[in-house]
Design an enzyme around this catalytic site. Structure first.
Site, PDB file in Angstrom:
ATOM      1  N   ASP A 128       0.694  -1.258   0.106  1.00  0.00           N
ATOM      2  CA  ASP A 128       0.009   0.320   0.019  1.00  0.00           C
ATOM      3  C   ASP A 128       0.811   1.186   0.000  1.00  0.00           C
ATOM      4  O   ASP A 128       0.579   2.256  -0.907  1.00  0.00           O
ATOM      5  CB  ASP A 128      -0.932   0.041   1.318  1.00  0.00           C
ATOM      6  CG  ASP A 128      -1.709   1.234   1.306  1.00  0.00           C
ATOM      7  OD1 ASP A 128      -2.740   1.371   0.545  1.00  0.00           O
ATOM      8  OD2 ASP A 128      -1.427   2.097   2.302  1.00  0.00           O
TER       9      ASP A 128
ATOM     10  N   GLU B  24      -2.089  -5.397  -3.565  1.00  0.00           N
ATOM     11  CA  GLU B  24      -1.184  -4.687  -2.562  1.00  0.00           C
ATOM     12  C   GLU B  24      -0.157  -5.558  -2.074  1.00  0.00           C
ATOM     13  O   GLU B  24       1.161  -5.185  -1.978  1.00  0.00           O
ATOM     14  CB  GLU B  24      -1.826  -3.734  -1.467  1.00  0.00           C
ATOM     15  CG  GLU B  24      -2.660  -2.697  -2.113  1.00  0.00           C
ATOM     16  CD  GLU B  24      -3.326  -2.100  -0.838  1.00  0.00           C
ATOM     17  OE1 GLU B  24      -3.577  -0.981  -1.250  1.00  0.00           O
ATOM     18  OE2 GLU B  24      -3.818  -2.507  -0.026  1.00  0.00           O
TER      19      GLU B  24
END
Length: 226
Positions: free
Chosen positions: A46, A118
């Site tokens: 992320d 992610e």
């Protein structure tokens, strides 16, 4: 679902060959399936995605305001965008889920798919370095970065699809909920989107009706623009 099966094929799809294939296996492992799951990799990925997209937008739009840059970044890294990337990679075919998640269709759930993207980014970073991640992400995002523009609002997929069809004087899309699974606090909605120009309907699956409609609309837009 066996997590190690067909990983070389997935590597080819991703455009990256892992030196440590265990990192990719972990990135595809949901917490319902094993103690060594993908949440820490997701945390890392992320952050890497955010810095790479921020840097790309900063240099691509030298006159854009901080607000415009933030809105464009939010559009590019939000869950429904990551879900579309996951679907393009067919990540649902590779996820390692626990029995409960398998039964409830977790391999289609937008939050699980987005988190896996992610986590894969985090795994690639640990297996290589930031510059390798940057080049790969810019390749994944090339079309989206080419299309995005600064503006007060980053319109959602349903709005964009409606405007696209109206511009062609075509009927508006029809959205129907065709399935709801799971307990009241953890439901999964399957929404069907139909338009006249496509012979088959497109399906969106998400944790809410609205999100499922957005995912379906985004997929229809991609099909129409091919």
């Amino acid at each position: 679902m066996e997590p190690i099966k067909n990983l070389p094929r997935l590597c080819r799809t991703l455009g990256y060959e892992f030196k440590n294939i265990d990192l990719l296996t972990q990135a595809l492992t949901h917490r319902s399936a094993a103690n060594k799951h993908n949440e820490r990799l997701e945390f890392l990925g992320d952050s890497i995605l955010s810095i790479v997209i921020s840097d790309a937008l900063y240099h691509q739009f030298p006159k854009a305001t901080e607000g415009d840059l933030s809105r464009m970044r939010a559009t590019l890294v939000r869950g429904d965008t990551l879900t579309l990337i996951a679907k393009a990679f067919k990540l649902g075919d590779y996820l390692f889920l626990g029995p409960g998640e398998l039964k409830s269709g977790g391999f289609r759930r937008e939050s699980i798919l987005a988190d896996a993207v992610e986590a894969i980014i985090g795994a690639i970073y640990l297996d290589s370095d930031l510059e390798v991640c940057r080049k790969l992400l810019l390749h994944w995002y090339a079309e989206r970065l080419a299309e995005i523009q600064p503006g007060v609002n980053q319109k959602d997929a349903k709005t964009l699809l409606q405007e696209y069809l109206q511009g062609l004087k075509k009927p508006l899309p029809d959205y129907q909920v065709i399935n709801i699974e799971g307990d009241a606090h953890d439901q999964t909605f399957t929404v069907e989107c139909r338009i006249d120009d496509l012979s088959e309907s497109v399906i969106g699956v998400a944790s809410s009706r609205r999100k499922a409609e957005q995912i379906a609309a985004a997929q229809v837009l991609e099909l129409l623009k091919k």
